[in-house]
Design a protein around this motif. Structure first.
Motif, PDB file in Angstrom:
ATOM      1  N   UNK A   1      -6.507  -6.714  -0.454  1.00  0.00           N
ATOM      2  CA  UNK A   1      -5.533  -5.664  -0.182  1.00  0.00           C
ATOM      3  C   UNK A   1      -4.500  -6.171   0.788  1.00  0.00           C
ATOM      4  N   UNK A   2      -3.255  -5.789   0.618  1.00  0.00           N
ATOM      5  CA  UNK A   2      -2.198  -6.149   1.536  1.00  0.00           C
ATOM      6  C   UNK A   2      -1.678  -4.918   2.242  1.00  0.00           C
ATOM      7  N   UNK A   3      -1.282  -5.105   3.492  1.00  0.00           N
ATOM      8  CA  UNK A   3      -0.660  -4.036   4.264  1.00  0.00           C
ATOM      9  C   UNK A   3       0.707  -4.524   4.686  1.00  0.00           C
ATOM     10  N   UNK A   4       1.715  -3.662   4.614  1.00  0.00           N
ATOM     11  CA  UNK A   4       3.059  -4.037   5.010  1.00  0.00           C
ATOM     12  C   UNK A   4       3.349  -3.467   6.383  1.00  0.00           C
ATOM     13  N   UNK A   5       3.531  -4.335   7.363  1.00  0.00           N
ATOM     14  CA  UNK A   5       3.764  -3.930   8.737  1.00  0.00           C
ATOM     15  C   UNK A   5       5.239  -3.622   8.954  1.00  0.00           C
ATOM     16  N   UNK A   6       5.586  -3.094  10.122  1.00  0.00           N
ATOM     17  CA  UNK A   6       6.924  -2.544  10.315  1.00  0.00           C
ATOM     18  C   UNK A   6       8.023  -3.588  10.384  1.00  0.00           C
ATOM     19  N   UNK A   7       7.664  -4.880  10.467  1.00  0.00           N
ATOM     20  CA  UNK A   7       8.731  -5.872  10.390  1.00  0.00           C
ATOM     21  C   UNK A   7       9.047  -6.214   8.947  1.00  0.00           C
ATOM     22  N   UNK A   8       8.291  -5.599   8.001  1.00  0.00           N
ATOM     23  CA  UNK A   8       8.674  -5.689   6.605  1.00  0.00           C
ATOM     24  C   UNK A   8       8.011  -6.792   5.815  1.00  0.00           C
ATOM     25  N   UNK A   9       7.350  -7.764   6.455  1.00  0.00           N
ATOM     26  CA  UNK A   9       6.766  -8.865   5.715  1.00  0.00           C
ATOM     27  C   UNK A   9       5.341  -8.529   5.306  1.00  0.00           C
ATOM     28  N   UNK A  10       4.970  -8.926   4.088  1.00  0.00           N
ATOM     29  CA  UNK A  10       3.617  -8.651   3.638  1.00  0.00           C
ATOM     30  C   UNK A  10       2.651  -9.598   4.326  1.00  0.00           C
ATOM     31  N   UNK A  11       1.444  -9.090   4.601  1.00  0.00           N
ATOM     32  CA  UNK A  11       0.437  -9.919   5.244  1.00  0.00           C
ATOM     33  C   UNK A  11      -0.936  -9.364   4.892  1.00  0.00           C
ATOM     34  N   UNK A  12      -1.955 -10.235   4.982  1.00  0.00           N
ATOM     35  CA  UNK A  12      -3.315  -9.783   4.750  1.00  0.00           C
ATOM     36  C   UNK A  12      -3.782  -9.017   5.975  1.00  0.00           C
ATOM     37  N   UNK A  13      -4.551  -7.950   5.769  1.00  0.00           N
ATOM     38  CA  UNK A  13      -5.023  -7.172   6.920  1.00  0.00           C
ATOM     39  C   UNK A  13      -6.096  -7.935   7.676  1.00  0.00           C
ATOM     40  N   UNK A  14      -6.350  -7.570   8.930  1.00  0.00           N
ATOM     41  CA  UNK A  14      -7.446  -8.180   9.684  1.00  0.00           C
ATOM     42  C   UNK A  14      -8.776  -7.773   9.066  1.00  0.00           C
ATOM     43  N   UNK A  15      -9.868  -8.454   9.400  1.00  0.00           N
ATOM     44  CA  UNK A  15     -11.178  -8.105   8.826  1.00  0.00           C
ATOM     45  C   UNK A  15     -11.564  -6.659   9.074  1.00  0.00           C
ATOM     46  N   UNK A  16     -11.141  -6.104  10.208  1.00  0.00           N
ATOM     47  CA  UNK A  16     -11.436  -4.723  10.531  1.00  0.00           C
ATOM     48  C   UNK A  16     -10.129  -4.001  10.795  1.00  0.00           C
ATOM     49  N   UNK A  17      -9.864  -2.944  10.039  1.00  0.00           N
ATOM     50  CA  UNK A  17      -8.665  -2.138  10.250  1.00  0.00           C
ATOM     51  C   UNK A  17      -9.104  -0.799  10.816  1.00  0.00           C
ATOM     52  N   UNK A  18      -8.836  -0.560  12.085  1.00  0.00           N
ATOM     53  CA  UNK A  18      -9.307   0.635  12.765  1.00  0.00           C
ATOM     54  C   UNK A  18      -8.135   1.523  13.176  1.00  0.00           C
ATOM     55  N   UNK A  19      -8.142   2.757  12.696  1.00  0.00           N
ATOM     56  CA  UNK A  19      -7.193   3.762  13.166  1.00  0.00           C
ATOM     57  C   UNK A  19      -8.021   4.859  13.813  1.00  0.00           C
ATOM     58  N   UNK A  20      -8.145   4.812  15.117  1.00  0.00           N
ATOM     59  CA  UNK A  20      -9.046   5.723  15.810  1.00  0.00           C
ATOM     60  C   UNK A  20      -8.408   7.064  16.126  1.00  0.00           C
ATOM     61  N   UNK A  21      -7.110   7.195  15.885  1.00  0.00           N
ATOM     62  CA  UNK A  21      -6.444   8.472  16.135  1.00  0.00           C
ATOM     63  C   UNK A  21      -6.743   9.471  15.023  1.00  0.00           C
TER      64      UNK A  21
ATOM     65  N   UNK B  13      12.094  -1.497  -2.029  1.00  0.00           N
ATOM     66  CA  UNK B  13      12.864  -2.430  -1.208  1.00  0.00           C
ATOM     67  C   UNK B  13      14.006  -1.650  -0.569  1.00  0.00           C
ATOM     68  N   UNK B  14      14.020  -1.608   0.771  1.00  0.00           N
ATOM     69  CA  UNK B  14      15.049  -0.884   1.506  1.00  0.00           C
ATOM     70  C   UNK B  14      16.049  -1.857   2.109  1.00  0.00           C
ATOM     71  N   UNK B  15      17.328  -1.497   2.057  1.00  0.00           N
ATOM     72  CA  UNK B  15      18.363  -2.352   2.641  1.00  0.00           C
ATOM     73  C   UNK B  15      18.156  -2.511   4.143  1.00  0.00           C
ATOM     74  N   UNK B  16      17.629  -1.478   4.797  1.00  0.00           N
ATOM     75  CA  UNK B  16      17.431  -1.538   6.258  1.00  0.00           C
ATOM     76  C   UNK B  16      16.333  -2.505   6.655  1.00  0.00           C
ATOM     77  N   UNK B  17      15.529  -2.978   5.688  1.00  0.00           N
ATOM     78  CA  UNK B  17      14.473  -3.951   5.972  1.00  0.00           C
ATOM     79  C   UNK B  17      14.813  -5.320   5.399  1.00  0.00           C
ATOM     80  N   UNK B  18      16.085  -5.568   5.215  1.00  0.00           N
ATOM     81  CA  UNK B  18      16.576  -6.873   4.754  1.00  0.00           C
ATOM     82  C   UNK B  18      15.931  -7.322   3.441  1.00  0.00           C
ATOM     83  N   UNK B  19      15.694  -6.372   2.566  1.00  0.00           N
ATOM     84  CA  UNK B  19      15.176  -6.738   1.253  1.00  0.00           C
ATOM     85  C   UNK B  19      13.686  -6.946   1.192  1.00  0.00           C
ATOM     86  N   UNK B  20      12.964  -6.727   2.293  1.00  0.00           N
ATOM     87  CA  UNK B  20      11.507  -6.880   2.284  1.00  0.00           C
ATOM     88  C   UNK B  20      10.864  -5.594   1.765  1.00  0.00           C
ATOM     89  N   UNK B  21       9.757  -5.698   1.043  1.00  0.00           N
ATOM     90  CA  UNK B  21       9.129  -4.503   0.478  1.00  0.00           C
ATOM     91  C   UNK B  21       8.417  -3.661   1.528  1.00  0.00           C
TER      92      UNK B  21
END
Length: 232
Positions: A1-21, A36-44
């Motif tokens: 699974x891939x997660x797209x972080x706020x800088x726009x580049x795709x990356x593999x998630x860490x072994x543990x993804x914790x959202x405690x909120x 693909x948004x223009x505000x993210x320089x063409x990154x998905x």
């Protein structure tokens, strides 16, 4: 699974993804799209589309870019600061929420989208197979003090309550998922169970649960289950 972080580049998630909120938005009839948004320089970026549950009403909602996914709690954190709880199944027959999505795309001049919902649902299914293999049904001794109406007080034997079975099962599933989350958090913090110290473990669990609306005995139940869960 891939997660797209706020800088726009795709990356593999860490072994543990914790959202405690705890979630701030409950979403039904949900779908996940990549655009693909223009505000993210063409990154998905990935976005949630669905019906926000507000009491007995619901209305269409489109999220800002997803920055993290928690397959234990079925939540997604977004760049806008919200945590979405993805309730029930994903949308099989898109309705008014898709009209909202079309309007959103047009306003941001999005040329096309890709439905990536199956990536999220596959992650949910794999996790739930592990979760229900551990405890498929609610145990008879699951606490009911949440239903006495004042969940911050200690439950006593003189309190008599007969909660709705559906609501009780719902509380059990939440607590079971939080227990698995706490078990993962502990392993993430200390690396392995050989470093377990009961006081530190209990403190860690209570800190992790501090923002959740749980009764006293539910918190204790979560702590006990978190110690007993064996992680793959």
């Amino acid at each position: 699974m891939q997660i797209f972080w706020n800088h726009g580049h795709s990356m593999h998630p860490p072994p543990i993804t914790l959202l405690l909120r705890p979630p701030t938005v409950a979403l039904t009839e949900w779908t996940v799209f990549e655009v693909v948004l223009h505000s993210f320089d063409g990154a998905p970026t990935w976005h949630l589309v669905g019906l926000e549950v507000d009491g007995h009403a619901s209305h269409p909602r489109v999220s800002s870019p997803i920055i993290a996914v928690d397959n234990v709690l079925r939540t997604c954190a977004t760049r806008g600061g919200d945590v979405y709880h993805l309730k029930d199944e994903c949308s099989f027959h898109p309705g008014e929420e898709i009209i909202e999505w079309s309007t959103w795309k047009e306003s941001l001049r999005v040329q096309s989208d890709t439905n990536v919902t199956n990536v999220i649902t596959d992650a949910f299914i794999r996790l739930e197979q592990q979760l229900y293999a551990y405890q498929q049904q609610r145990p008879y001794d699951f606490p009911m003090d949440w239903f006495i109406g004042i969940p911050i007080k200690e439950y006593t034997q003189t309190d008599r309550v007969t909660p709705d079975t559906f609501l009780l099962d719902e509380r059990h599933e939440l607590c079971l998922r939080l227990a698995l989350q706490c078990a993962r958090l502990y392993r993430h913090e200390l690396g392995n169970e050989t470093n377990l110290r009961p006081f530190y473990f209990d403190t860690l669990v209570q800190e992790a649960l501090q923002d959740w609306k749980l009764s006293i005995q539910e918190r204790r139940w979560v702590a006990v289950q978190a110690r007993e869960i064996v992680l793959d």
